[in-house]
Design an enzyme around this catalytic site. Structure first.
Site, PDB file in Angstrom:
ATOM      1  N   GLU A   1       0.814  -1.222   0.000  1.00 39.72           N
ATOM      2  CA  GLU A   1       0.000   0.000   0.000  1.00 39.72           C
ATOM      3  C   GLU A   1       0.846   1.270   0.000  1.00 39.72           C
ATOM      4  O   GLU A   1       0.318   2.372   0.148  1.00 39.72           O
ATOM      5  CB  GLU A   1      -0.946  -0.005   1.209  1.00 39.72           C
TER       6      GLU A   1
ATOM      7  N   LYS B   1     -15.927  -2.400   1.126  1.00 33.24           N
ATOM      8  CA  LYS B   1     -15.103  -2.912   0.027  1.00 33.24           C
ATOM      9  C   LYS B   1     -16.082  -3.680  -0.847  1.00 33.24           C
ATOM     10  O   LYS B   1     -16.542  -4.767  -0.461  1.00 33.24           O
ATOM     11  CB  LYS B   1     -14.018  -3.851   0.559  1.00 33.24           C
TER      12      LYS B   1
HETATM   13  P1  PGA Z   1      -6.747  -6.360   2.672  1.00 32.25           P
HETATM   14  O1  PGA Z   1      -6.892  -5.594   4.030  1.00 32.25           O
HETATM   15  O2  PGA Z   1      -5.313  -6.826   2.655  1.00 32.25           O
HETATM   16  O3  PGA Z   1      -7.701  -7.513   2.858  1.00 32.25           O
HETATM   17  O4  PGA Z   1      -7.097  -5.483   1.555  1.00 32.25           O
HETATM   18  C1  PGA Z   1      -6.728  -4.251   4.193  1.00 32.25           C
HETATM   19  C2  PGA Z   1      -7.417  -3.905   5.459  1.00 32.25           C
HETATM   20  O5  PGA Z   1      -7.430  -4.751   6.384  1.00 32.25           O
HETATM   21  O6  PGA Z   1      -8.000  -2.842   5.572  1.00 32.25           O
HETATM   22 ZN    ZN Z   2      -8.849  -3.623   7.720  1.00 30.06          ZN
END
Ligand code: PGA
Ligand code: ZN
Length: 420
Positions: A200, A332
């Site tokens: 990220e 999401k």
């Molecule tokens: P992810 O998690 O790796 O499943 O995208 C990101 C998060 O926990 O916010």
């Molecule tokens: Zn999270």
């Protein structure tokens, strides 16, 4: 007739981790939409299944053979009909047959195609003329947990939210400056710091949880006073990754400490108070609604947000609402598969005073649609990282939306106090 779907094309592309993912084009008589699906690393157990057996290639095959024939001929602006059709074709509860990521890409690409066919930006098409509010960007500055390798903090994400800013651009600028400042502080602290970053784009450094919060505090204070507004901090514990179900303890490996639920609650409260946290995500593992509720009773001026806890799922959110488990929810879309499902969850959240936080995934592409969705659905916060191309794709899109709105643009209402 301009929005009648004429073709659906699926292909394999790559995300920022180099993993294969599905991208879908939906083509109408006078427009088109293209969406690539993201992927999580610390996934919630209640998320839909991303791909059928056989992976991305099998999902593409199913889109070509099963989905396209049903979707072609439908009107792209009949979102519910399209999403219901996806559920019907799949036939399972968790999209295991066509793949949740295939459903996600078809669903969102159809919305984009409908907007494009009517000459509108997606946020305007979905949100109408009243969609004028920009979300505050919540950005990942330091990474740990499952998002890093080697020596790093146990907690997954240390975040900044510049909620004193008066415009999106100001808030995004502050976040970038905090990120840069943290990089400088880390270089001074540790001559061996390599400048490593997580998927990220957040710093991956050889420090513990408390040290990470100290460094971030220093950066937020310095940048906050330079810019003359408040930059606050948040944390994503991603506790399901720390939780050991057999021992019934949260395992902080680096710290060499195990905490039971009670100790975890004390720890979260202590950090929130000491560092004036305005945001805590997944402070407990994904089945522990009770501890969430305990924390929510005790914590003040802070968003208590469920990610793995809710997985954008309206049934799980409903349970959380009844138990007063939280006051914010991560959205999401690919956790549930379709835009209509996510929309239902967002509406339910808003009706009950929960803040919907639109969010990227750790594995993501330069697809910018969540920026449009955040404005369309009036999400007061977007969690989309700070630097790294897949993150800036979303941030830059919001800068464009703010510019497009001109005088009508305003920042969302977000009530957080000093935190803790
Ligand atoms: P992810 O998690 O790796 O499943 O995208 C990101 C998060 O926990 O916010
Ligand atoms: Zn999270």
């Amino acid at each position: 007739m301009a929005a009648v779907i004429e073709d659906v094309i699926a292909r394999k592309v790559f995300n920022n981790r180099g993993e294969e993912t599905i991208e879908v084009d939906v083509i109408t008589a006078s427009g088109f939409g293209r969406v690539a699906a993201p992927a999580g690393k610390s996934r919630g157990k209640a998320e839909v299944v991303y791909y059928p057996q056989g992976g991305v290639e099998q999902a593409i095959k199913r889109v070509e053979e099963l989905v396209a024939p049903e979707i072609i001929g439908l009107n792209a602006d009949c979102q519910e009909e399209i999403d219901n059709t996806l559920h019907e074709i799949d036939g399972s509860k968790d999209f295991r047959s066509i793949g949740g990521n295939a459903a996600f890409a078809v669903s969102l690409a159809s919305a984009e195609a409908a907007a494009n066919s009517s000459g509108l930006l997606l946020f305007r098409y979905l949100g109408g003329h009243v969609a004028c509010e920009l979300p505050y960007p919540l950005g990942n500055i330091l990474s740990g947990g499952q998002h890093t390798r080697g020596k790093s903090p146990d907690i997954q994400e240390f975040l900044v939210i510049s909620h004193g800013a008066e415009s999106f651009l100001e808030a995004a600028t502050a976040n970038v400056q905090v990120h840069k400042k943290v990089g400088e502080i880390l270089s001074k602290k540790d001559k061996l710091f390599s400048g490593g970053r997580s998927d990220e784009g957040a710093w991956a450094a050889n420090i513990g949880d408390a040290e990470a919060l100290e460094v971030l505090t220093q950066a937020c204070e310095e940048i906050g006073s330079e810019l003359d507004f408040v930059c606050s901090m948040g944390v994503d514990f991603a506790s399901s990754s720390l939780w050991n179900g057999k021992e019934k303890k949260y395992n902080y490996e680096r710290e060499k400490k195990k905490r039971d639920s009670g100790e975890q609650l004390e720890f979260v409260l202590e950090l929130a108070k000491k560092y004036h946290l305005v945001y805590v995500e997944d402070p407990f593992h994904e089945e522990d609604f009770n501890s969430f509720a305990e924390l929510s009773k005790k914590i003040k001026g802070c968003l208590v947000c469920g990610d793995d806890l809710f997985t954008t799922n309206s049934e799980r959110l409903n349970r959380g609402i009844r138990m007063h488990a939280a006051n914010a929810i991560i959205i999401k879309v690919n956790q549930v598969g379709t835009l209509s499902d996510a929309w239902e969850t967002i509406e339910m959240a808003k009706r009950h005073g929960y803040v919907p936080v639109m969010s990227h995934r750790s594995g993501d592409t330069c697809d910018w649609h969540i920026a449009q969705l955040a404005v369309a659905f009036k999400c007061p916060v977007i969690k989309a990282g700070v630097v790294e191309a897949a993150r800036t794709a979303k941030i830059n899109e919001l800068i464009r939306i703010e510019e497009f709105l001109g005088d009508r643009a305003r920042m969302a209402d977000l009530e957080v106090s000093k935190g803790g």
